[in-house]
Write an enzyme that holds these catalytic residues in place. Sequence first.
Site, PDB file in Angstrom:
ATOM      1  N   HIS A   1      -7.751  -4.024  -3.606  1.00 54.83           N
ATOM      2  CA  HIS A   1      -6.258  -3.414  -3.107  1.00 54.83           C
ATOM      3  C   HIS A   1      -6.467  -4.608  -1.321  1.00 54.83           C
ATOM      4  O   HIS A   1      -7.604  -4.514  -0.923  1.00 54.83           O
ATOM      5  CB  HIS A   1      -6.680  -2.299  -2.355  1.00 54.83           C
ATOM      6  CG  HIS A   1      -5.981  -1.272  -2.333  1.00 54.83           C
ATOM      7  ND1 HIS A   1      -4.813  -1.149  -2.821  1.00 54.83           N
ATOM      8  CD2 HIS A   1      -5.239  -1.182  -0.848  1.00 54.83           C
ATOM      9  CE1 HIS A   1      -3.761  -0.387  -1.888  1.00 54.83           C
ATOM     10  NE2 HIS A   1      -4.514  -0.652  -0.387  1.00 54.83           N
TER      11      HIS A   1
ATOM     12  N   ASP B   1      -8.497  -3.231  -7.510  1.00 56.68           N
ATOM     13  CA  ASP B   1      -8.378  -2.238  -6.631  1.00 56.68           C
ATOM     14  C   ASP B   1      -9.147  -0.836  -7.204  1.00 56.68           C
ATOM     15  O   ASP B   1      -9.229   0.161  -8.501  1.00 56.68           O
ATOM     16  CB  ASP B   1      -7.118  -2.177  -6.852  1.00 56.68           C
ATOM     17  CG  ASP B   1      -6.521  -1.167  -5.750  1.00 56.68           C
ATOM     18  OD1 ASP B   1      -7.114   0.020  -4.962  1.00 56.68           O
ATOM     19  OD2 ASP B   1      -5.231  -1.020  -5.030  1.00 56.68           O
TER      20      ASP B   1
ATOM     21  N   CYS C   1       1.335  -1.141  -0.177  1.00 59.90           N
ATOM     22  CA  CYS C   1       0.188  -0.240   0.112  1.00 59.90           C
ATOM     23  C   CYS C   1       0.791   1.022  -0.191  1.00 59.90           C
ATOM     24  O   CYS C   1       1.534   1.431  -0.931  1.00 59.90           O
ATOM     25  CB  CYS C   1      -0.835  -0.118   1.077  1.00 59.90           C
ATOM     26  SG  CYS C   1      -2.261   1.090   1.207  1.00 59.90           S
TER      27      CYS C   1
END
Length: 171
Positions: A140, A107, A44
């Site tokens: 994600h 994502d 991330c």
Amino acid sequence: MTRIRQIVGAAKYEQVMGDVSATLDWASGQLWANGDKVGITGYCWGGKVVWQACARFPVIDQGVAWYGQLAPSATATPEQASAGTPWPVELADDLKCPVLGLYGELDQGIPQTAVEAMRAALRSAGNTTSEIVVYPGAQHGFHADYRASYKADAAADGWSKLLKVFEAKLK
């Protein structure tokens, strides 16, 4: 999580690169470490740091970025876009080592348009050693087994790819 986001959001590029530099210096002085073979990985926010660090530090031999932001979102305000600089898509010419980027097709924060922009930037830079893998159906955080977005097959494949590139570059 809100407090963590506030702390991370307050850490600006130069501070983070200073922290990476200090870590590289410290690790190179450890008897158990080989300062001639350095890899970096992150998830991330840390995935974005991987791209940035690989563009800044020639000592790094391989990076693996797990779903790190590549470019400002289409809805980013000018302030948000500026706060995230330099963006990985802006650093393709500066990469000093290969980066393996691992991304999820679904994502919501890193759209496929950003992934394609990064691929185009890498091609334009003549970078044939970096690669971006997009996992179909993955969101994600697909590697985080404690989240609803966890996707076991993508996580396992990504981890296998990380081990393969680190084995090839760092041993």
